[in-house]
Write a protein that holds these residues in place. Structure first.
Motif, PDB file in Angstrom:
ATOM      1  N   ALA A  30      -0.722  23.031 -17.830  1.00 25.75           N
ATOM      2  CA  ALA A  30      -1.720  23.016 -17.401  1.00 25.75           C
ATOM      3  C   ALA A  30      -2.516  22.192 -16.675  1.00 25.75           C
ATOM      4  O   ALA A  30      -3.768  22.617 -16.280  1.00 25.75           O
ATOM      5  N   ASN A  31      -2.074  20.944 -17.052  1.00 23.66           N
ATOM      6  CA  ASN A  31      -2.701  20.330 -15.474  1.00 23.66           C
ATOM      7  C   ASN A  31      -2.251  20.099 -14.344  1.00 23.66           C
ATOM      8  O   ASN A  31      -2.799  19.380 -14.079  1.00 23.66           O
ATOM      9  N   TYR A  32      -1.230  21.160 -13.903  1.00 28.76           N
ATOM     10  CA  TYR A  32      -0.800  21.035 -12.415  1.00 28.76           C
ATOM     11  C   TYR A  32      -0.578  21.861 -11.810  1.00 28.76           C
ATOM     12  O   TYR A  32      -0.661  23.646 -12.374  1.00 28.76           O
ATOM     13  N   ALA A  33      -1.436  22.574 -10.600  1.00 24.40           N
ATOM     14  CA  ALA A  33      -0.606  23.252 -10.073  1.00 24.40           C
ATOM     15  C   ALA A  33       0.454  23.749  -9.318  1.00 24.40           C
ATOM     16  O   ALA A  33       1.771  22.221  -9.302  1.00 24.40           O
ATOM     17  N   ILE A  34       1.465  24.296  -9.197  1.00 20.34           N
ATOM     18  CA  ILE A  34       2.537  24.980  -9.062  1.00 20.34           C
ATOM     19  C   ILE A  34       2.939  25.542  -7.763  1.00 20.34           C
ATOM     20  O   ILE A  34       2.029  26.703  -7.663  1.00 20.34           O
ATOM     21  N   SER A  35       3.401  25.332  -7.231  1.00 21.62           N
ATOM     22  CA  SER A  35       4.279  25.781  -5.701  1.00 21.62           C
ATOM     23  C   SER A  35       5.585  25.617  -5.280  1.00 21.62           C
ATOM     24  O   SER A  35       6.372  25.467  -6.348  1.00 21.62           O
ATOM     25  N   CYS A  50       1.846  28.916  -3.192  1.00 19.04           N
ATOM     26  CA  CYS A  50       0.893  28.114  -4.691  1.00 19.04           C
ATOM     27  C   CYS A  50      -0.038  28.916  -5.205  1.00 19.04           C
ATOM     28  O   CYS A  50      -0.216  30.066  -5.183  1.00 19.04           O
ATOM     29  N   ILE A  51       0.078  28.076  -7.222  1.00 23.02           N
ATOM     30  CA  ILE A  51      -1.079  28.259  -8.006  1.00 23.02           C
ATOM     31  C   ILE A  51      -2.118  27.460  -8.596  1.00 23.02           C
ATOM     32  O   ILE A  51      -1.274  26.714  -9.033  1.00 23.02           O
ATOM     33  N   SER A  52      -3.493  27.621  -9.064  1.00 25.53           N
ATOM     34  CA  SER A  52      -3.960  26.855  -9.212  1.00 25.53           C
ATOM     35  C   SER A  52      -3.592  26.743 -11.056  1.00 25.53           C
ATOM     36  O   SER A  52      -2.898  27.206 -11.422  1.00 25.53           O
ATOM     37  N   ARG A  53      -4.489  25.657 -11.528  1.00 31.26           N
ATOM     38  CA  ARG A  53      -3.837  25.151 -13.071  1.00 31.26           C
ATOM     39  C   ARG A  53      -3.750  26.149 -13.652  1.00 31.26           C
ATOM     40  O   ARG A  53      -3.296  26.391 -14.940  1.00 31.26           O
ATOM     41  N   TRP A  54      -4.812  27.434 -13.481  1.00 37.72           N
ATOM     42  CA  TRP A  54      -5.542  28.669 -13.993  1.00 37.72           C
ATOM     43  C   TRP A  54      -4.358  29.689 -13.395  1.00 37.72           C
ATOM     44  O   TRP A  54      -4.669  30.361 -12.130  1.00 37.72           O
ATOM     45  N   SER A  55      -4.439  30.769 -14.270  1.00 40.74           N
ATOM     46  CA  SER A  55      -3.986  31.695 -13.899  1.00 40.74           C
ATOM     47  C   SER A  55      -5.255  32.472 -13.567  1.00 40.74           C
ATOM     48  O   SER A  55      -6.408  32.302 -14.283  1.00 40.74           O
ATOM     49  N   GLY A  56      -4.966  33.298 -12.307  1.00 46.04           N
ATOM     50  CA  GLY A  56      -7.029  33.836 -12.237  1.00 46.04           C
ATOM     51  C   GLY A  56      -6.522  33.356 -11.099  1.00 46.04           C
ATOM     52  O   GLY A  56      -8.010  33.624 -10.630  1.00 46.04           O
ATOM     53  N   GLY A  57      -6.582  32.059 -11.027  1.00 42.75           N
ATOM     54  CA  GLY A  57      -7.234  30.894  -9.701  1.00 42.75           C
ATOM     55  C   GLY A  57      -6.454  31.298  -8.672  1.00 42.75           C
ATOM     56  O   GLY A  57      -6.407  32.032  -8.800  1.00 42.75           O
ATOM     57  N   GLY A  67       2.031  39.570   1.740  1.00 40.97           N
ATOM     58  CA  GLY A  67       1.546  40.743   1.268  1.00 40.97           C
ATOM     59  C   GLY A  67       3.067  41.077   0.487  1.00 40.97           C
ATOM     60  O   GLY A  67       3.231  42.539   0.462  1.00 40.97           O
ATOM     61  N   ARG A  68       4.199  40.465   0.999  1.00 42.35           N
ATOM     62  CA  ARG A  68       5.478  40.798  -0.263  1.00 42.35           C
ATOM     63  C   ARG A  68       5.870  39.382  -1.247  1.00 42.35           C
ATOM     64  O   ARG A  68       6.596  40.374  -2.350  1.00 42.35           O
ATOM     65  N   PHE A  69       5.231  38.549  -1.528  1.00 48.29           N
ATOM     66  CA  PHE A  69       5.452  37.748  -2.429  1.00 48.29           C
ATOM     67  C   PHE A  69       4.158  37.894  -3.398  1.00 48.29           C
ATOM     68  O   PHE A  69       2.760  37.527  -2.784  1.00 48.29           O
ATOM     69  N   ALA A  70       4.188  37.764  -4.912  1.00 55.02           N
ATOM     70  CA  ALA A  70       3.118  37.258  -5.160  1.00 55.02           C
ATOM     71  C   ALA A  70       3.770  36.283  -6.411  1.00 55.02           C
ATOM     72  O   ALA A  70       4.470  36.268  -7.845  1.00 55.02           O
ATOM     73  N   ILE A  71       2.587  34.951  -6.641  1.00 60.02           N
ATOM     74  CA  ILE A  71       2.674  33.733  -7.640  1.00 60.02           C
ATOM     75  C   ILE A  71       2.240  34.583  -8.727  1.00 60.02           C
ATOM     76  O   ILE A  71       0.981  34.412  -8.792  1.00 60.02           O
ATOM     77  N   SER A  72       2.497  34.126 -10.251  1.00 58.52           N
ATOM     78  CA  SER A  72       1.423  34.229 -11.246  1.00 58.52           C
ATOM     79  C   SER A  72       2.076  32.965 -12.368  1.00 58.52           C
ATOM     80  O   SER A  72       3.261  32.740 -11.758  1.00 58.52           O
ATOM     81  N   ARG A  73       1.467  33.085 -13.064  1.00 59.59           N
ATOM     82  CA  ARG A  73       1.246  31.606 -14.151  1.00 59.59           C
ATOM     83  C   ARG A  73       1.239  32.078 -15.171  1.00 59.59           C
ATOM     84  O   ARG A  73       0.006  33.399 -15.946  1.00 59.59           O
ATOM     85  N   ASP A  74       1.738  31.700 -16.819  1.00 54.28           N
ATOM     86  CA  ASP A  74       1.747  32.120 -17.880  1.00 54.28           C
ATOM     87  C   ASP A  74       1.041  31.079 -18.520  1.00 54.28           C
ATOM     88  O   ASP A  74       3.001  30.322 -19.110  1.00 54.28           O
ATOM     89  N   ASN A  75       1.026  30.058 -18.526  1.00 53.49           N
ATOM     90  CA  ASN A  75       0.537  28.346 -19.816  1.00 53.49           C
ATOM     91  C   ASN A  75       1.077  28.863 -20.756  1.00 53.49           C
ATOM     92  O   ASN A  75       1.833  27.854 -21.168  1.00 53.49           O
ATOM     93  N   ALA A  76       0.855  29.976 -21.508  1.00 52.76           N
ATOM     94  CA  ALA A  76       1.578  29.474 -23.326  1.00 52.76           C
ATOM     95  C   ALA A  76       2.724  29.672 -23.054  1.00 52.76           C
ATOM     96  O   ALA A  76       3.308  29.328 -24.034  1.00 52.76           O
TER      97      ALA A  76
END
Length: 127
Positions: A30-35, A50-57, A67-76
């Motif tokens: 959770a300390n890392y943004a991911i690209s 890329c996505i920031s450290r938190w989902s919804g960020g 419009g074609r790609f979507a990034i998401s994360r699940d820190n759990a």
């Protein structure tokens, strides 16, 4: 040390979808943004999303995938996803995830900002 492992690549036909996953090893995920980056044969590496450290960020996308790609994360689950829809031959590349240690929010699609890299997963879009 953060280890990143990509999965979900493969061969698809134009117009189809794929979901890539980037699984991280460290409890400090959770300390890392991911690209996500991609590199096609003979071309420079491109920062896709890329996505920031938190989902919804913060999230950001290259114009080529907006419009074609979507990034998401699940820190759990220590995992970031890249949902890729309406794929075309121009999306053929090796896709890499990378991590940037950040104190605050935001994210970057510049490869110079990354601290850790995965080994990549190939995506081929062909009929």
């Amino acid at each position: 040390q953060l280890q990143l492992v990509e999965s979900g690549g493969g061969l698809v036909q134009p117009g189809e979808s794929l979901r890539l996953s980037c699984a991280a090893s460290a409890f400090t995920f959770a300390n890392y943004a991911i690209s996500w980056f991609r590199q096609a044969p003979g071309k420079e590496r491109e920062g896709v999303s890329c996505i920031s450290r938190w989902s919804g960020g913060t999230v950001d996308y290259a114009d080529s995938v907006m419009g074609r790609f979507a990034i998401s994360r699940d820190n759990a689950k220590n995992t970031v996803y890249l949902q890729m829809n309406s794929l075309g031959p121009a999306d053929t590349a090796v896709y890499y995830c990378a991590a940037q240690l950040r104190v605050y929010g935001g994210c970057s699609r510049s490869d110079n900002d990354m601290n850790y890299w995965g080994k990549g997963t190939p995506v081929t879009v062909s009929s």
